[in-house]
Design an enzyme around this catalytic site. Sequence first.
Site, PDB file in Angstrom:
ATOM      1  N   ALA A 124       1.013  -1.017   0.128  1.00  0.00           N
ATOM      2  CA  ALA A 124      -0.167  -0.068   0.006  1.00  0.00           C
ATOM      3  C   ALA A 124       0.718   1.244  -0.038  1.00  0.00           C
ATOM      4  CB  ALA A 124      -0.948  -0.125   1.336  1.00  0.00           C
ATOM      5  N   LEU A 125       0.964   1.845  -1.022  1.00  0.00           N
ATOM      6  CA  LEU A 125       1.896   2.970  -1.345  1.00  0.00           C
ATOM      7  C   LEU A 125       1.064   4.046  -1.894  1.00  0.00           C
ATOM      8  CD1 LEU A 125       4.774   4.434  -1.415  1.00  0.00           C
ATOM      9  CD2 LEU A 125       4.908   3.505  -4.038  1.00  0.00           C
ATOM     10  N   THR A 126       0.106   3.847  -2.675  1.00  0.00           N
ATOM     11  CA  THR A 126      -0.772   5.088  -3.631  1.00  0.00           C
ATOM     12  C   THR A 126      -1.620   5.512  -2.692  1.00  0.00           C
ATOM     13  OG1 THR A 126      -0.319   3.941  -5.632  1.00  0.00           O
ATOM     14  CG2 THR A 126      -1.862   5.294  -5.532  1.00  0.00           C
ATOM     15  N   ALA A 130      -1.920  10.965  -4.050  1.00  0.00           N
ATOM     16  CA  ALA A 130      -0.443  10.621  -4.301  1.00  0.00           C
ATOM     17  C   ALA A 130      -0.270   9.390  -4.856  1.00  0.00           C
ATOM     18  CB  ALA A 130       0.204  10.424  -2.943  1.00  0.00           C
ATOM     19  N   SER A 132       1.797   9.094  -8.809  1.00  0.00           N
ATOM     20  CA  SER A 132       2.999   9.050  -9.387  1.00  0.00           C
ATOM     21  C   SER A 132       4.095   9.847  -8.297  1.00  0.00           C
ATOM     22  CB  SER A 132       3.190   9.703 -10.731  1.00  0.00           C
ATOM     23  OG  SER A 132       2.211   9.113 -11.597  1.00  0.00           O
ATOM     24  N   ARG A 242       8.564  -4.225 -11.523  1.00  0.00           N
ATOM     25  CA  ARG A 242       8.243  -3.990 -13.120  1.00  0.00           C
ATOM     26  C   ARG A 242       8.511  -5.028 -14.068  1.00  0.00           C
ATOM     27  NH1 ARG A 242      10.331   2.191 -11.755  1.00  0.00           N
ATOM     28  NH2 ARG A 242       8.736   2.983 -10.800  1.00  0.00           N
ATOM     29  N   GLY A 339     -16.366  -8.433 -35.629  1.00  0.00           N
ATOM     30  CA  GLY A 339     -17.515  -8.152 -34.559  1.00  0.00           C
ATOM     31  C   GLY A 339     -17.409  -9.381 -33.525  1.00  0.00           C
ATOM     32  N   GLU A 362       2.138   0.031 -11.283  1.00  0.00           N
ATOM     33  CA  GLU A 362       3.702  -0.162 -11.111  1.00  0.00           C
ATOM     34  C   GLU A 362       4.342   0.804 -11.722  1.00  0.00           C
ATOM     35  OE1 GLU A 362       3.819  -3.475  -9.537  1.00  0.00           O
ATOM     36  OE2 GLU A 362       5.776  -2.489  -8.984  1.00  0.00           O
ATOM     37  N   THR A 364       3.378   4.590 -14.002  1.00  0.00           N
ATOM     38  CA  THR A 364       2.779   4.582 -14.989  1.00  0.00           C
ATOM     39  C   THR A 364       4.114   4.715 -16.317  1.00  0.00           C
ATOM     40  OG1 THR A 364       2.977   7.077 -15.407  1.00  0.00           O
ATOM     41  CG2 THR A 364       1.056   6.351 -14.409  1.00  0.00           C
TER      42      THR A 364
HETATM   43  C1  LIG Z   1      -6.162  -1.901 -11.029  1.00  0.00           C
HETATM   44  C2  LIG Z   1      -4.949  -1.030 -10.143  1.00  0.00           C
HETATM   45  C3  LIG Z   1      -4.088  -1.792  -9.243  1.00  0.00           C
HETATM   46  C4  LIG Z   1      -3.194  -1.011  -8.416  1.00  0.00           C
HETATM   47  N1  LIG Z   1      -2.464  -1.777  -7.359  1.00  0.00           N
HETATM   48  C5  LIG Z   1      -1.802  -0.921  -6.611  1.00  0.00           C
HETATM   49  C6  LIG Z   1      -1.124  -1.466  -5.567  1.00  0.00           C
HETATM   50  O1  LIG Z   1      -1.253  -2.742  -5.144  1.00  0.00           O
HETATM   51  N2  LIG Z   1      -0.488  -0.567  -4.561  1.00  0.00           N
HETATM   52  C7  LIG Z   1      -0.413   0.573  -4.758  1.00  0.00           C
HETATM   53  O2  LIG Z   1       0.301   1.417  -4.008  1.00  0.00           O
HETATM   54  N3  LIG Z   1      -0.728   1.270  -5.772  1.00  0.00           N
HETATM   55  C8  LIG Z   1      -1.455   0.556  -6.870  1.00  0.00           C
HETATM   56  N4  LIG Z   1      -2.173   1.193  -7.820  1.00  0.00           N
HETATM   57  C9  LIG Z   1      -1.816   2.300  -7.800  1.00  0.00           C
HETATM   58  C10 LIG Z   1      -1.071   2.951  -9.309  1.00  0.00           C
HETATM   59  O3  LIG Z   1       0.208   2.235  -9.103  1.00  0.00           O
HETATM   60  C11 LIG Z   1      -1.250   4.113  -9.775  1.00  0.00           C
HETATM   61  O4  LIG Z   1      -2.752   4.373 -10.185  1.00  0.00           O
HETATM   62  C12 LIG Z   1      -0.361   4.876 -10.606  1.00  0.00           C
HETATM   63  O5  LIG Z   1       1.001   5.077  -9.927  1.00  0.00           O
HETATM   64  C13 LIG Z   1      -0.453   6.125 -11.095  1.00  0.00           C
HETATM   65  O6  LIG Z   1      -0.865   7.162  -9.963  1.00  0.00           O
HETATM   66  P1  LIG Z   1      -2.400   7.918 -10.109  1.00  0.00           P
HETATM   67  O7  LIG Z   1      -3.448   6.874 -10.510  1.00  0.00           O
HETATM   68  O8  LIG Z   1      -2.623   8.582  -9.031  1.00  0.00           O
HETATM   69  O9  LIG Z   1      -2.066   8.783 -11.381  1.00  0.00           O
HETATM   70  P2  LIG Z   1      -1.284  10.328 -11.549  1.00  0.00           P
HETATM   71  O10 LIG Z   1      -0.053  10.028 -10.708  1.00  0.00           O
HETATM   72  O11 LIG Z   1      -2.309  11.313 -11.067  1.00  0.00           O
HETATM   73  O12 LIG Z   1      -1.150  10.599 -12.941  1.00  0.00           O
HETATM   74  C14 LIG Z   1      -2.200  10.978 -13.935  1.00  0.00           C
HETATM   75  C15 LIG Z   1      -1.348  11.073 -15.134  1.00  0.00           C
HETATM   76  O13 LIG Z   1      -0.247  12.034 -15.166  1.00  0.00           O
HETATM   77  C16 LIG Z   1       0.895  11.398 -15.406  1.00  0.00           C
HETATM   78  N5  LIG Z   1       2.130  12.115 -14.724  1.00  0.00           N
HETATM   79  C17 LIG Z   1       2.146  12.114 -13.403  1.00  0.00           C
HETATM   80  N6  LIG Z   1       3.258  12.841 -13.036  1.00  0.00           N
HETATM   81  C18 LIG Z   1       3.960  12.897 -14.244  1.00  0.00           C
HETATM   82  C19 LIG Z   1       5.226  13.521 -14.597  1.00  0.00           C
HETATM   83  N7  LIG Z   1       6.237  13.904 -13.771  1.00  0.00           N
HETATM   84  N8  LIG Z   1       5.466  13.540 -15.978  1.00  0.00           N
HETATM   85  C20 LIG Z   1       4.644  12.933 -16.879  1.00  0.00           C
HETATM   86  N9  LIG Z   1       3.612  12.511 -16.797  1.00  0.00           N
HETATM   87  C21 LIG Z   1       3.211  12.516 -15.470  1.00  0.00           C
HETATM   88  C22 LIG Z   1       0.739   9.996 -15.412  1.00  0.00           C
HETATM   89  O14 LIG Z   1       1.674   9.332 -16.357  1.00  0.00           O
HETATM   90  C23 LIG Z   1      -0.844   9.638 -15.840  1.00  0.00           C
HETATM   91  O15 LIG Z   1      -0.913   9.753 -17.192  1.00  0.00           O
HETATM   92  C24 LIG Z   1      -3.064   0.368  -8.735  1.00  0.00           C
HETATM   93  C25 LIG Z   1      -3.798   0.704  -9.711  1.00  0.00           C
HETATM   94  C26 LIG Z   1      -4.878   0.094 -10.427  1.00  0.00           C
HETATM   95  C27 LIG Z   1      -5.759   0.875 -11.203  1.00  0.00           C
END
Ligand SMILES: Cc1cc2nc3c(=O)[nH]c(=O)nc-3n(C[C@H](O)[C@H](O)[C@H](O)COP(=O)(O)OP(=O)(O)OC[C@H]3O[C@@H](n4cnc5c(N)ncnc54)[C@H](O)[C@@H]3O)c2cc1C
Length: 390
Positions: A124-126, A130, A132, A242, A339, A362, A364
């Site tokens: 649990a990081l996200t 918070a 990316s 990754r 189709g 993991e 984006t």
């Molecule tokens: C099905 C699923 C399973 C997941 N499992 C886990 C888990 O087990 N544990 C956990 O901790 N998290 C998990 N996550 C979270 C996942 O890792 C995050 O969704 C991901 O890291 C992106 O964060 P965010 O969704 O907040 O998007 P944001 O960080 O808000 O990004 C939105 C957009 O902005 C872009 N962006 C952001 N910063 C930059 C930059 N500096 N330069 C260019 N573009 C940028 C991103 O690439 C993206 O396109 C999971 C998510 C999903 C949907």
Amino acid sequence: MGFQISKEQQMIQQMAREFARKELAEKAADRDKNHEYPADSLKKMGELGLLGMLVSETYGGEDMGTVAYSLALSEIAYACASTAVIMSVHNSICCGSLERFGTEEQKETFLRPMAAGEIIGAFALTEPEAGSDPQSMACTAEKDGNHYLINGTKRFITSGKNGGVTILLARTAPTGSKGITAFLITPDLPGFEVGRVEDKMGQCASDTVDLNFTNCRVPASRMLGKEGEGFLVAMSGLDAGRIGIASLALGIGTAALDEAKKYARKREQFGKPISEFQGIRWMLADMAMDVEAARLLVLNAAATKERGENCTAQASMAKCYASEMAQRVTGQGIQIHGGYGYTKEYPVERFYRDARITTIYEGTNQVQRIVIANDLMKDQKKKRKNKTAA
Ligand SMILES: Cc1cc2nc3c(=O)[nH]c(=O)nc-3n(C[C@H](O)[C@H](O)[C@H](O)COP(=O)(O)OP(=O)(O)OC[C@H]3O[C@@H](n4cnc5c(N)ncnc54)[C@H](O)[C@@H]3O)c2cc1C
């Protein structure tokens, strides 16, 4: 450069293939439709050693190495991507972090049963605000005698509902990467609850949930690593994580190619199988090239890691390329099915949905490109530093 997969690695791949095609493939569509967690299959995977693949034998693991792990994970994803993501988070991140940072007691209590598949790990990081930028996390852990009081919400946590232990990252100091600490959370802790369950596009048999903490009292003995080492714990699992997601995407892409080949041979239009039309053959050829390129990148990253070399850029390249390949190839797979590909009658529809998330979680693919570019430019940075020092 070529890859020689050893006899032992081939045997592990074959074992995972037989298991996945016999046990998972038939159930995958229903489990996806019913959002059914694959508990009984995970139990069998534990018995086969697939949930302790990277854990040392000291703690009951198989210590099979990253290449064998990658091959096995692709086989699981070929049949069921939902099961594969549970396997990936559990093996690559959770078991790895526990083995690197856990105390003997934590390893006996958690790692040993995890390696046997008796407990599934979550990470649990996200948080809601918070993603990316994990350093902007708001979840706090405040010292209270021999305990820590956790407050905050974690979002999108794979296996957060069905897993038995979660590695939680929380702030023990208000700012900086050294203000983050990792804790081992179990569902019995007071103040811990599973919040909303995401209704997702794909990988629906794997749960993705919010975890809510309200004055959740965690014994200090549950700290993983030292206070302030949480960011290090999180980052140290990223390369393996990754490679895991890259292997998963490779499995989905390979399955889409195989389904497309099968369908193209069977489906007739204009009095002959569509596989005889150049438009279809070229699409299949493009798909095969794409899958093969991804396979080489994934194996290269896995082999680099297994040799103990730095593989950060290779892992990001593999994750980035394989996940984008999976999107392209599953889309082409649907196109070849016409189709019918758009319906749930054929698995390519599920593959397409399952592939979509692989460019997001993991880290984006934008984040992966930052990692790759930083690696490309690191010499320039060093030169600038040397110049300043001179
Ligand atoms: C099905 C699923 C399973 C997941 N499992 C886990 C888990 O087990 N544990 C956990 O901790 N998290 C998990 N996550 C979270 C996942 O890792 C995050 O969704 C991901 O890291 C992106 O964060 P965010 O969704 O907040 O998007 P944001 O960080 O808000 O990004 C939105 C957009 O902005 C872009 N962006 C952001 N910063 C930059 C930059 N500096 N330069 C260019 N573009 C940028 C991103 O690439 C993206 O396109 C999971 C998510 C999903 C949907």
